[in-house]
Design a protein around this motif. Structure first.
Motif, PDB file in Angstrom:
ATOM      1  N   UNK A 363      27.552  23.503  62.057  1.00 46.35           N
ATOM      2  CA  UNK A 363      27.762  24.793  61.780  1.00 46.35           C
ATOM      3  C   UNK A 363      29.136  25.451  62.765  1.00 46.35           C
ATOM      4  N   UNK A 364      29.081  24.563  63.956  1.00 44.16           N
ATOM      5  CA  UNK A 364      30.061  24.928  64.800  1.00 44.16           C
ATOM      6  C   UNK A 364      31.392  24.568  64.653  1.00 44.16           C
ATOM      7  N   UNK A 389      31.703  34.986  67.711  1.00 44.65           N
ATOM      8  CA  UNK A 389      30.201  35.512  68.493  1.00 44.65           C
ATOM      9  C   UNK A 389      29.000  34.104  67.592  1.00 44.65           C
ATOM     10  N   UNK A 390      29.673  34.147  66.562  1.00 47.32           N
ATOM     11  CA  UNK A 390      28.856  32.940  65.827  1.00 47.32           C
ATOM     12  C   UNK A 390      28.714  31.367  66.680  1.00 47.32           C
ATOM     13  N   UNK A 391      29.723  31.066  66.594  1.00 49.56           N
ATOM     14  CA  UNK A 391      30.303  30.196  67.485  1.00 49.56           C
ATOM     15  C   UNK A 391      29.748  30.422  69.255  1.00 49.56           C
ATOM     16  N   UNK A 393      26.740  31.383  69.934  1.00 49.33           N
ATOM     17  CA  UNK A 393      25.145  31.483  69.901  1.00 49.33           C
ATOM     18  C   UNK A 393      24.946  30.183  68.583  1.00 49.33           C
ATOM     19  N   UNK A 394      25.808  29.745  67.986  1.00 49.85           N
ATOM     20  CA  UNK A 394      25.439  28.395  68.087  1.00 49.85           C
ATOM     21  C   UNK A 394      25.356  27.702  68.483  1.00 49.85           C
ATOM     22  N   UNK A 395      26.521  27.659  69.377  1.00 52.44           N
ATOM     23  CA  UNK A 395      26.878  26.647  70.262  1.00 52.44           C
ATOM     24  C   UNK A 395      25.289  26.875  71.240  1.00 52.44           C
ATOM     25  N   UNK A 396      24.512  27.583  72.285  1.00 49.23           N
ATOM     26  CA  UNK A 396      23.443  28.369  72.465  1.00 49.23           C
ATOM     27  C   UNK A 396      22.408  27.428  71.873  1.00 49.23           C
ATOM     28  N   UNK A 397      22.450  27.128  70.798  1.00 52.43           N
ATOM     29  CA  UNK A 397      21.359  26.953  69.836  1.00 52.43           C
ATOM     30  C   UNK A 397      21.126  25.370  70.254  1.00 52.43           C
ATOM     31  N   UNK A 398      22.379  24.865  69.802  1.00 51.57           N
ATOM     32  CA  UNK A 398      22.616  23.461  70.503  1.00 51.57           C
ATOM     33  C   UNK A 398      21.902  22.787  71.654  1.00 51.57           C
ATOM     34  N   UNK A 399      22.132  23.823  72.586  1.00 54.12           N
ATOM     35  CA  UNK A 399      21.893  23.791  73.859  1.00 54.12           C
ATOM     36  C   UNK A 399      20.350  23.417  74.261  1.00 54.12           C
ATOM     37  N   UNK A 400      19.968  24.763  72.975  1.00 59.46           N
ATOM     38  CA  UNK A 400      18.683  24.936  73.534  1.00 59.46           C
ATOM     39  C   UNK A 400      17.689  23.332  73.177  1.00 59.46           C
ATOM     40  N   UNK A 401      18.442  23.183  70.904  1.00 65.87           N
ATOM     41  CA  UNK A 401      17.553  21.898  71.328  1.00 65.87           C
ATOM     42  C   UNK A 401      17.928  20.781  72.181  1.00 65.87           C
ATOM     43  N   UNK A 402      18.818  20.560  72.862  1.00 72.42           N
ATOM     44  CA  UNK A 402      18.652  19.467  73.659  1.00 72.42           C
ATOM     45  C   UNK A 402      18.520  19.672  74.378  1.00 72.42           C
ATOM     46  N   UNK A 463      44.600  17.146  70.100  1.00 69.04           N
ATOM     47  CA  UNK A 463      44.708  18.750  69.686  1.00 69.04           C
ATOM     48  C   UNK A 463      43.697  19.171  68.076  1.00 69.04           C
ATOM     49  N   UNK A 464      42.241  18.204  68.970  1.00 71.93           N
ATOM     50  CA  UNK A 464      40.935  19.078  67.789  1.00 71.93           C
ATOM     51  C   UNK A 464      40.360  20.305  67.351  1.00 71.93           C
ATOM     52  N   UNK A 465      40.436  20.318  69.113  1.00 68.53           N
ATOM     53  CA  UNK A 465      39.679  21.823  69.584  1.00 68.53           C
ATOM     54  C   UNK A 465      38.334  22.103  69.009  1.00 68.53           C
ATOM     55  N   UNK A 466      37.623  22.869  68.715  1.00 62.34           N
ATOM     56  CA  UNK A 466      36.646  22.567  67.692  1.00 62.34           C
ATOM     57  C   UNK A 466      35.967  22.346  67.135  1.00 62.34           C
ATOM     58  N   UNK A 467      37.557  21.011  66.059  1.00 61.17           N
ATOM     59  CA  UNK A 467      37.069  19.855  65.247  1.00 61.17           C
ATOM     60  C   UNK A 467      35.602  19.009  66.670  1.00 61.17           C
ATOM     61  N   UNK A 468      35.833  18.879  67.151  1.00 56.73           N
ATOM     62  CA  UNK A 468      35.222  17.430  68.207  1.00 56.73           C
ATOM     63  C   UNK A 468      34.102  17.894  68.181  1.00 56.73           C
TER      64      UNK A 468
END
Length: 551
Positions: A363-364, A389-391, A393-402, A463-468
């Motif tokens: 999603x990110x 804000x979506x980026x 939020x879902x970064x934080x959700x990803x961190x939470x699952x980890x 230069x992938x940026x968020x595509x990583x």
């Protein structure tokens, strides 16, 4: 492990649960050394004074508050990842340190090595700074292997997941403390802006070393070295019972029996770590090596190594504050996660975590490449606030699952899947795998994410940026598959019962066999297959006691 001669499987249970938690969890403080350093370096390399001292100047970069100082991609990769090169060798050194010096004194020595590295990082010369990070890394590598080993061998089996998971919690607390200290010093325009955050690490090393001096040695290590009396005294302290009580004797007999059975099938060399005999050492060793690698391939350290600079590049204001938010989520959800390990189970948590991280990262990546990238307009640099804000939020959700799964559970499994005879070797190889992947990912990520720069100091990058995040999402699919086929369910078993599980069960059917072991109170002592080993150990212990008494 048995709680009595009949084999109750009680393990190192204690009359004072609080005392057992304090003793075995205190070692988890070592996680702060790793977590704090991980969180510190990402912010330090973004500070003005550090860049002016160690970076390069390009007049063309002076724009919108940028003073023209920067760190080239190759130097950024080196300074961030070189600690992991040191930790790789530190983890390998943990075997001779842990098996010859001991778990306890090995940790004290690791703190001294770490402190030397921290002191060198206070210098203003680039070469000295880099050498300091390598030496500090050796100390962190030793700690990262010896802490879970000590905790696993000393904690009650009913809460072993919680206690060993506290090591990961300490890592997250260290990262959070680093973010807070960095935020408080980032506006200083002298060397103290980056020296203070680095020097704080002396405190963490002193607390860990001082505490370990007061704790007992691992009784399993002492029995491995055939130090029978010392082992019983250590067991007595952990179980809050007299060292010559029947419960302590029964526990020593169970550990010694399991060790005798293991050594009958295998020796204890590095080659034996990869042989698949009755102990299935090869399967266990490759499981440890691969699961530590998969933990790094979740991409979590991308956030904690490069989060601040990544959020800046994404156009997010107050990147330091966002990094603190990410660290708070990591810490809070790790607190939740360590309480689930002994309730939900290791295997199930890893499956849930891998799936959740995979979805969040995709999603990110999708939002980032469609509407989340800043773009130039006539009015200036435009940013989609909703997408940002979506980026976040879902970064934080990803961190939470980890934080509730792959963060703490991997350290728990690393400390409990190896038999005693090869535990130090197996854990050192597994943790070295973690740091090898950590180094590779830390070094390669700037080349994957950053833009290509030109001129004298120019560096070509992808230069992938968020595509990583597409890459990290794909690796989490690998985590899901690996867990299903390689990782057994070990909830509620003593370390010696886990040896039985590996001997008698398949991975996919491990949960059913685990329930059978618990229902039948199955141990090495009361298992008919290993009766000869039990009798021999009991005889040897009796002879040893008689010799000591006569002496």
């Amino acid at each position: 492990m048995a709680g009595g001669a009949g084999g109750t499987g009680g393990g190192i249970e204690t009359a004072s649960l609080l005392w057992a938690v304090i003793m075995s969890a205190f070692a988890g403080f070592g996680g702060i050394l790793f977590g704090y350093d991980t969180g510190t370096i990402g912010g330090v390399i973004a500070m003005d004074n550090w860049l002016e001292n160690f970076g390069k100047f390009d007049i063309s970069l002076i724009d919108n508050g940028n003073n023209g100082w920067f760190i080239p991609t190759n130097d950024k990769s080196l300074v961030v990842s070189i600690l992991s090169a040191g930790t790789f060798f530190g983890a390998l050194f943990a075997f001779p340190m842990g098996d010859r010096v001991g778990r306890k004194w090995g940790l004290v020595a690791a703190c001294a090595i770490f402190s030397l590295g921290v002191g060198l990082q206070l210098d203003t010369r680039w070469a000295t700074f880099i050498v300091g990070r390598v030496i500090a890394g050796i100390g962190v590598g030793l700690v990262s292997t010896l802490v879970p080993m000590y905790q696993s061998e000393c904690s009650p089996k009913s809460i072993r997941g919680l206690i060993v998971g506290l090591y990961q919690l300490a890592i997250t607390i260290g990262a959070l403390l680093a973010a807070i200290v960095l935020n408080s010093t980032k506006n200083r325009q002298n060397h103290s802006s980056w020296r203070i955050p680095i020097a704080v690490q002396f405190v963490w090393a002193a607390v860990l070393a001082g505490g370990m001096i007061c704790l007992p040695e691992s009784p399993r290590y002492l029995l491995l070295k055939n130090k029978q009396v010392e082992a019983r005294r250590a067991l007595g302290r952990l179980m809050t019972l007299p060292y010559d009580s029947p419960e302590v004797e029964a526990e020593a007999l169970e550990i010694s029996t399991a060790l005798a059975v293991e050594l009958k099938a295998d020796a204890a060399s590095y080659a034996d770590c990869f042989r698949n005999t009755e102990n299935r050492n090869g399967w266990r060793t490759w499981t440890g090596i691969l699961m530590q690698g998969w933990q790094q391939l979740t991409g979590i350290n991308f956030i904690f190594y490069y989060g601040t600079t990544f959020f800046m590049q994404a156009g997010i204001k107050n990147a330091f504050i966002i990094q603190i938010i990410a660290d708070v989520v990591n810490t809070v959800m790790t607190i939740v996660g360590v309480q689930l390990i002994d309730r939900v189970g290791r295997r199930r948590l890893l499956l849930i975590g891998a799936f959740g991280m995979c979805m969040s990262e995709f999603i990110v990546a999708i939002v980032g490449v469609t509407v989340g990238t800043p773009h130039m307009t006539a009015a200036g640099n435009a940013v989609n606030i909703t997408a940002q804000r979506v980026l976040i939020a879902f970064t934080c959700i990803y961190i939470a699952f980890f934080a509730t799964s792959w963060g703490p559970v991997i350290w728990v499994l690393t400390g409990e899947i190896f038999p005693l005879g090869i535990r130090a070797k197996g854990m050192s190889l597994s943790v070295a795998s973690n740091w090898l992947w950590n180094f590779g990912i830390g070094y390669a990520t700037p080349y994957l994410v950053d833009k290509t720069t030109f001129g004298v100091n120019g560096v070509k990058a992808a230069n992938l940026g968020v595509k990583v995040f597409f890459i990290w999402g794909g690796t989490c699919v690998g985590c899901l598959v690996f867990t299903y086929f390689f990782i057994p369910e070990t909830k509620g078993l003593s370390l010696e019962q886990i040896d039985l599980l590996y001997r008698e069960s398949s991975i996919i059917g491990s949960n059913e066999y685990r329930k059978k072991i618990i229902a039948e109170n199955e141990t090495f002592v009361n298992h008919s297959t290993y009766a000869d080993a039990k009798d021999k150990v009991a005889h040897d212990i009796g002879v040893d006691h008689d010799e000591k008494a006569s002496a």
